[in-house]
Design an enzyme around this catalytic site. Structure first.
Site, PDB file in Angstrom:
ATOM      1  N   GLY A  65       1.025  -1.229   0.080  1.00 24.04           N
ATOM      2  CA  GLY A  65      -0.218  -0.173   0.560  1.00 24.04           C
ATOM      3  C   GLY A  65       0.989   1.454   0.232  1.00 24.04           C
ATOM      4  O   GLY A  65       1.108   2.076  -0.517  1.00 24.04           O
ATOM      5  N   HIS A  66       1.664   1.422   1.084  1.00 26.58           N
ATOM      6  CA  HIS A  66       2.855   2.223   1.473  1.00 26.58           C
ATOM      7  C   HIS A  66       3.529   2.946  -0.205  1.00 26.58           C
ATOM      8  O   HIS A  66       3.801   3.767  -0.960  1.00 26.58           O
ATOM      9  CB  HIS A  66       3.960   2.197   2.111  1.00 26.58           C
TER      10      HIS A  66
ATOM     11  N   SER B 221       0.014  -2.645   8.150  1.00 27.06           N
ATOM     12  CA  SER B 221       1.364  -2.829   8.915  1.00 27.06           C
ATOM     13  C   SER B 221       0.216  -3.782  10.020  1.00 27.06           C
ATOM     14  O   SER B 221       1.726  -5.184  10.882  1.00 27.06           O
ATOM     15  CB  SER B 221       1.394  -1.270   9.608  1.00 27.06           C
ATOM     16  N   ARG B 222      -1.011  -3.380  10.310  1.00 23.74           N
ATOM     17  CA  ARG B 222      -1.296  -4.685  11.743  1.00 23.74           C
ATOM     18  C   ARG B 222      -1.682  -5.626  11.413  1.00 23.74           C
ATOM     19  O   ARG B 222      -2.004  -6.626  11.945  1.00 23.74           O
ATOM     20  CB  ARG B 222      -2.679  -3.667  12.256  1.00 23.74           C
TER      21      ARG B 222
ATOM     22  N   GLY C 203      -3.473   7.321   1.500  1.00 31.17           N
ATOM     23  CA  GLY C 203      -4.154   6.049   1.176  1.00 31.17           C
ATOM     24  C   GLY C 203      -5.586   6.277   1.633  1.00 31.17           C
ATOM     25  O   GLY C 203      -6.095   6.537   2.149  1.00 31.17           O
TER      26      GLY C 203
END
Ligand code: PAF
Length: 281
Positions: free
Chosen positions: A36-37, A186-187, A147
């Site tokens: 995503g990043h 990230s989680r 995002g």
């Protein structure tokens, strides 16, 4: 790629870019970088002369200290990924560098910050505005990239930019998903294997609700989504709001707006996941 750890060095680098009339794309992140990043960075790379990515786990936006404590930290891998994407500057400061003094600023951005994440995570958006406003001041970006997974965050940052008069464009990029539909986050690495298998039902249910909504009221659709997800014992919906996509205020009827988005937060075990879907607009 230059890794910069201090604000003074960052300002110096930015001054040189500005003097040379370079456009600057900023991608603010909290590290633990994923696809995503990467999609934000790649877009910034295409659209700007210079790309600056900040990697800073901002403590002031965490209302839950356990969430901050367990947030994944992968600085070495993050730097390698940014280097491979052709980033010019990775800004990786310490907490003391960003907050030499406690940041006591309080942002009042109106109703957009008071619902959903604003209601369930008190202080969260204030912390986001503290760090993002500092980054905008340090980096003076031409464009900043966010995002759409964090749908409300974009509305809050737009409101802050309008209120403080920052001269930049906010660019939003679609949510990137795993093959099974789970929004990249990230989680996600904190999900147990069982919960990881079930979590794609969040987006699966949201997608199916597009059909359901064709012949059901907004309230019926809302309840169906909540009940369908809560039927999995490992998942617990914190809130689901079908709201106006600009004001983020909850709607009562499908006809109340031309821009309708559903925003959801679900506890998957002890991991809080967020997602959203557009119904109209
Ligand atoms: O979306 C995030 O990762 C964070 O909220 C942000 C914008 C980097 C500010 O810390």
């Amino acid at each position: 790629m230059k890794i910069i750890n201090t604000v003074s060095e960052l300002r110096k680098a930015v001054d040189a870019f500005v003097q040379n009339h370079r456009t600057i794309g900023l991608v603010p992140t909290m590290g633990a970088l994923h696809e995503g990043h990467k999609s934000l960075v790649e877009r910034a790379r295409r659209e700007n002369d210079v790309v600056v990515v900040s990697v800073f786990l901002n403590p002031t936006q965490f209302n839950n200290q356990d969430d901050l404590r367990t947030y994944p930290r992968t600085a070495t891998a993050d730097a390698a990924l940014l280097e491979s994407c052709g980033v010019d500057v990775a800004f990786m400061p310490t907490v003391d560098e960003i907050y030499p003094e406690p940041d006591t600023r309080v942002f009042d951005l109106g109703p957009v910050t008071q619902v959903m994440e604003g209601a369930y995570r008190p202080g969260h958006f204030n912390g986001v505005c503290q760090i993002v406003s500092k980054l905008f001041d340090f980096v003076k970006p031409t464009r900043a990239y966010f995002g759409e997974k964090d749908f409300q965050q974009i509305a809050v940052i737009r409101a802050m930019v309008a209120q403080l008069g920052f001269d930049l464009d906010i660019v939003t990029c679609p949510c990137i998903r795993e093959d099974d539909g789970l929004a990249k986050s990230s989680r996600n690495v904190r999900l147990t294997p069982l919960v990881r298998k079930i979590a794609p039902n969040i987006y699966g249910t949201l997608k199916r609700s597009l059909d359901f909504a064709q012949d059901h009221s907004l309230q019926q659709t809302h309840d169906w989504v909540v009940d369908t997800i809560n039927a999995f014992p490992e998942m617990d919906v914190e809130y689901f709001s079908i709201c106006d996509g600009t004001t983020l205020q909850p709607l009562e009827n499908w006809d109340d707006s031309d821009d309708v988005v559903g925003c959801i937060t679900v506890y998957c075990g002890d991991v809080r996941e967020i997602d959203n879907i557009r119904y109209k607009g």
